[in-house]
Design an enzyme around this catalytic site. Structure first.
Site, short mmCIF file in Angstrom:
data_model
loop_
_atom_site.label_atom_id
_atom_site.label_comp_id
_atom_site.label_asym_id
_atom_site.label_seq_id
_atom_site.Cartn_x
_atom_site.Cartn_y
_atom_site.Cartn_z
N ALA A 1 -15.55 14.80 -25.75
CA ALA A 1 -14.45 14.49 -25.39
C ALA A 1 -13.48 15.90 -25.67
O ALA A 1 -13.84 16.38 -27.12
CB ALA A 1 -13.44 13.81 -25.70
N SER A 2 -12.83 16.51 -25.09
CA SER A 2 -11.81 17.40 -24.44
C SER A 2 -12.25 18.74 -25.48
O SER A 2 -13.38 18.63 -24.41
CB SER A 2 -10.54 17.01 -25.93
OG SER A 2 -9.72 18.53 -25.66
N GLY A 3 -12.05 19.69 -26.84
CA GLY A 3 -12.63 20.19 -27.14
C GLY A 3 -14.46 20.23 -27.13
O GLY A 3 -15.47 20.94 -26.94
N GLY B 1 -15.55 13.60 -21.89
CA GLY B 1 -14.40 13.97 -20.21
C GLY B 1 -13.35 14.43 -21.53
O GLY B 1 -13.88 15.55 -22.39
#
Length: 207
Positions: A82-84, A104
């Site tokens: 997720a994110s990075g 996501g």
């Protein structure tokens, strides 16, 4: 002929990192070594990360894109990407996720601490500053942000977010508007991400 499997586990940070922290220098070097090795015919990047530094993620993504230009690059997502963790994955030729993978979280945030009252009221410490520029101590935890400084930092956060959704747009062949509609920090299961076009296949590392 070999397939290189590169494990990217943990929070993403700059520097070397270790077995529990994704260091941008170490992971970038591993991807580069696999790209330059003629015996390696494909690369699998195994990602299990909640994210971290945007700059470190950008550094890793750059190496991933260079690798993709020369040989197949597949991302295998673990429990969390997720994110990075999604940032470094979004340009892969194929993204494989478990049905229960949390992915996501296409979003950016900044966090600053204001400890002025703590220093003044609890510790009895007063801090004076001499600076050579109006914004030299912007973000210091010794005082609150001014309205202008808050706007500057907000603009910076929005610029990084725009860069993020642009990468996803290009990597996943989606419009930026479509990415933004499922972005803004929202998290998805692997099953949902497949329907949204964020991943390509459901499965594990063996797949």
């Amino acid at each position: 002929d070999k397939i290189a499997v590169i494990y990217a586990y943990g929070e993403i940070r700059g520097g070397e990192g270790d077995d529990e922290i994704i260091g941008s220098e170490r992971i970038s070097r591993a991807i580069r070594d696999a790209r330059e090795d003629d015996k390696v015919k494909a690369i699998v990047l195994r990602v299990n990360s909640p994210g971290g530094s945007a700059l470190a993620s950008e550094t890793i993504l750059r190496e991933a894109k260079l690798a993709k230009d020369e040989k197949p690059l597949v991302v295998s997502m673990g429990d969390v990407a997720a994110s990075g963790g999604y940032y470094i994955a979004c340009h892969a030729d194929t993204i494989v996720a478990n049905p229960t993978t949390i992915t996501g979280s296409i979003g950016v945030f900044g966090l600053l601490m204001n400890a002025k009252k703590l220093y003044n009221n609890k510790l009895g410490i007063n801090i004076d500053t001499v600076k050579t520029n109006r914004y030299a101590d912007m973000g210091s935890m010794y005082r609150a942000l001014t309205t202008t400084e808050r706007a500057i930092i907000q603009n910076s956060v929005e610029q990084v977010y725009d860069t993020f959704i642009t990468h996803v747009s290009e990597g996943r062949s989606m419009s930026k508007e479509a990415v933004d509609a499922i972005g803004q920090g929202r998290v998805w299961t692997g099953t949902d991400a497949l329907e949204l076009g964020l991943v390509d296949v459901l499965g594990g590392l063996e797949d």
